[in-house]
Design a protein around this motif. Structure first.
Motif, PDB file in Angstrom:
ATOM      1  N   ALA B   2       0.864  -1.182   0.000  1.00  0.00           N
ATOM      2  CA  ALA B   2       0.000   0.000   0.000  1.00  0.00           C
ATOM      3  C   ALA B   2       0.898   1.227   0.000  1.00  0.00           C
ATOM      4  O   ALA B   2       2.064   1.150   0.400  1.00  0.00           O
ATOM      5  CB  ALA B   2      -0.886  -0.002   1.241  1.00  0.00           C
ATOM      6  N   ARG B   3       0.348   2.313  -0.474  1.00  0.00           N
ATOM      7  CA  ARG B   3       1.109   3.571  -0.463  1.00  0.00           C
ATOM      8  C   ARG B   3       0.415   4.551   0.484  1.00  0.00           C
ATOM      9  O   ARG B   3      -0.787   4.768   0.383  1.00  0.00           O
ATOM     10  CB  ARG B   3       1.170   4.161  -1.876  1.00  0.00           C
ATOM     11  N   VAL B   4       1.213   5.079   1.392  1.00  0.00           N
ATOM     12  CA  VAL B   4       0.681   6.037   2.359  1.00  0.00           C
ATOM     13  C   VAL B   4       1.370   7.374   2.127  1.00  0.00           C
ATOM     14  O   VAL B   4       2.585   7.431   1.917  1.00  0.00           O
ATOM     15  CB  VAL B   4       0.928   5.549   3.802  1.00  0.00           C
ATOM     16  N   ILE B   5       0.578   8.438   2.144  1.00  0.00           N
ATOM     17  CA  ILE B   5       1.109   9.786   1.929  1.00  0.00           C
ATOM     18  C   ILE B   5       1.141  10.524   3.255  1.00  0.00           C
ATOM     19  O   ILE B   5       0.141  10.523   3.983  1.00  0.00           O
ATOM     20  CB  ILE B   5       0.212  10.585   0.952  1.00  0.00           C
ATOM     21  N   VAL B   6       2.267  11.133   3.566  1.00  0.00           N
ATOM     22  CA  VAL B   6       2.370  11.986   4.749  1.00  0.00           C
ATOM     23  C   VAL B   6       2.650  13.410   4.263  1.00  0.00           C
ATOM     24  O   VAL B   6       3.672  13.659   3.621  1.00  0.00           O
ATOM     25  CB  VAL B   6       3.493  11.522   5.701  1.00  0.00           C
ATOM     26  N   ASP B   7       1.722  14.311   4.531  1.00  0.00           N
ATOM     27  CA  ASP B   7       1.901  15.723   4.179  1.00  0.00           C
ATOM     28  C   ASP B   7       2.351  16.470   5.418  1.00  0.00           C
ATOM     29  O   ASP B   7       1.746  16.333   6.483  1.00  0.00           O
ATOM     30  CB  ASP B   7       0.581  16.324   3.691  1.00  0.00           C
ATOM     31  N   VAL B   8       3.417  17.244   5.281  1.00  0.00           N
ATOM     32  CA  VAL B   8       3.957  18.011   6.411  1.00  0.00           C
ATOM     33  C   VAL B   8       3.943  19.482   6.022  1.00  0.00           C
ATOM     34  O   VAL B   8       4.535  19.874   5.014  1.00  0.00           O
ATOM     35  CB  VAL B   8       5.392  17.560   6.750  1.00  0.00           C
ATOM     36  N   MET B   9       3.251  20.287   6.801  1.00  0.00           N
ATOM     37  CA  MET B   9       3.193  21.729   6.538  1.00  0.00           C
ATOM     38  C   MET B   9       3.572  22.488   7.802  1.00  0.00           C
ATOM     39  O   MET B   9       3.286  22.035   8.916  1.00  0.00           O
ATOM     40  CB  MET B   9       1.768  22.156   6.138  1.00  0.00           C
ATOM     41  N   LEU B  67       9.722  12.525  10.234  1.00  0.00           N
ATOM     42  CA  LEU B  67       9.309  13.272   9.044  1.00  0.00           C
ATOM     43  C   LEU B  67       8.918  14.712   9.357  1.00  0.00           C
ATOM     44  O   LEU B  67       9.121  15.605   8.537  1.00  0.00           O
ATOM     45  CB  LEU B  67       8.144  12.553   8.342  1.00  0.00           C
ATOM     46  N   ALA B  68       8.354  14.928  10.525  1.00  0.00           N
ATOM     47  CA  ALA B  68       7.903  16.272  10.871  1.00  0.00           C
ATOM     48  C   ALA B  68       8.575  16.738  12.149  1.00  0.00           C
ATOM     49  O   ALA B  68       8.936  15.936  13.005  1.00  0.00           O
ATOM     50  CB  ALA B  68       6.388  16.281  11.064  1.00  0.00           C
ATOM     51  N   ASN B  69       8.772  18.036  12.265  1.00  0.00           N
ATOM     52  CA  ASN B  69       9.183  18.657  13.518  1.00  0.00           C
ATOM     53  C   ASN B  69       7.903  19.207  14.140  1.00  0.00           C
ATOM     54  O   ASN B  69       7.433  20.286  13.756  1.00  0.00           O
ATOM     55  CB  ASN B  69      10.197  19.757  13.243  1.00  0.00           C
ATOM     56  N   THR B  70       7.336  18.451  15.082  1.00  0.00           N
ATOM     57  CA  THR B  70       5.986  18.792  15.556  1.00  0.00           C
ATOM     58  C   THR B  70       5.950  20.067  16.396  1.00  0.00           C
ATOM     59  O   THR B  70       4.876  20.516  16.776  1.00  0.00           O
ATOM     60  CB  THR B  70       5.389  17.620  16.359  1.00  0.00           C
ATOM     61  N   VAL B  71       7.119  20.645  16.684  1.00  0.00           N
ATOM     62  CA  VAL B  71       7.115  21.948  17.359  1.00  0.00           C
ATOM     63  C   VAL B  71       6.610  23.022  16.394  1.00  0.00           C
ATOM     64  O   VAL B  71       5.858  23.916  16.781  1.00  0.00           O
ATOM     65  CB  VAL B  71       8.522  22.306  17.874  1.00  0.00           C
TER      66      VAL B  71
END
Lengths: 81, 81
Positions: B2-9, B67-71
């Motif tokens: 399966a392919r999962v997309i992670v969008d980070v903004m 993948l993300a810097n949640t700060v």
């Protein structure tokens, strides 16, 4: 007012060292089950008007001119609700 | 598979100089009608197995850890058909 998303990814045949670095880091961090990672860019464009055909045609030109390097990158455009 | 997309903004309250540079460049290139641009990252993860609840919980941990810097960033996860 509409929001349009432009996703820009390296073409499948282009090497993606950033994605490979992430894929190699995952097992070291204790994660398994991921066979590949590709990293790309995502742009959120706020339009003044509605996302009609003319506006989306403009966004396509922006993507070709400014947001993506179409020699090595593919892009896709979608309207966000 | 399966392919999962992670969008980070970047979070909305964090300044986005890359997006602002694009927004300022558009009028110079002859484009109008865009009031704002935000730039983020998009990750495509190829999973070995199906995108079930356990796999998506793992992807969430990968996003938080790597993948993300949640700060300063928000992320969202979705399964691509």
């Amino acid at each position: 007012m509409a929001r349009v998303i432009v996703d820009v990814m390296l073409k499948p045949e282009i090497l993606d060292p950033q994605g490979q670095a992430i894929a190699r880091a995952l097992p070291r961090l204790g994660f398994s089950g991921v066979s590949g990672v590709r990293q790309g860019k995502r742009f959120e464009l706020e339009l003044d008007g509605p996302a009609d055909e003319a506006a989306l045609s403009d966004v396509r030109k922006m993507a070709e001119t400014l947001l993506a390097n179409t020699v090595i990158e593919d892009f896709s455009i979608r309207v966000e609700e």
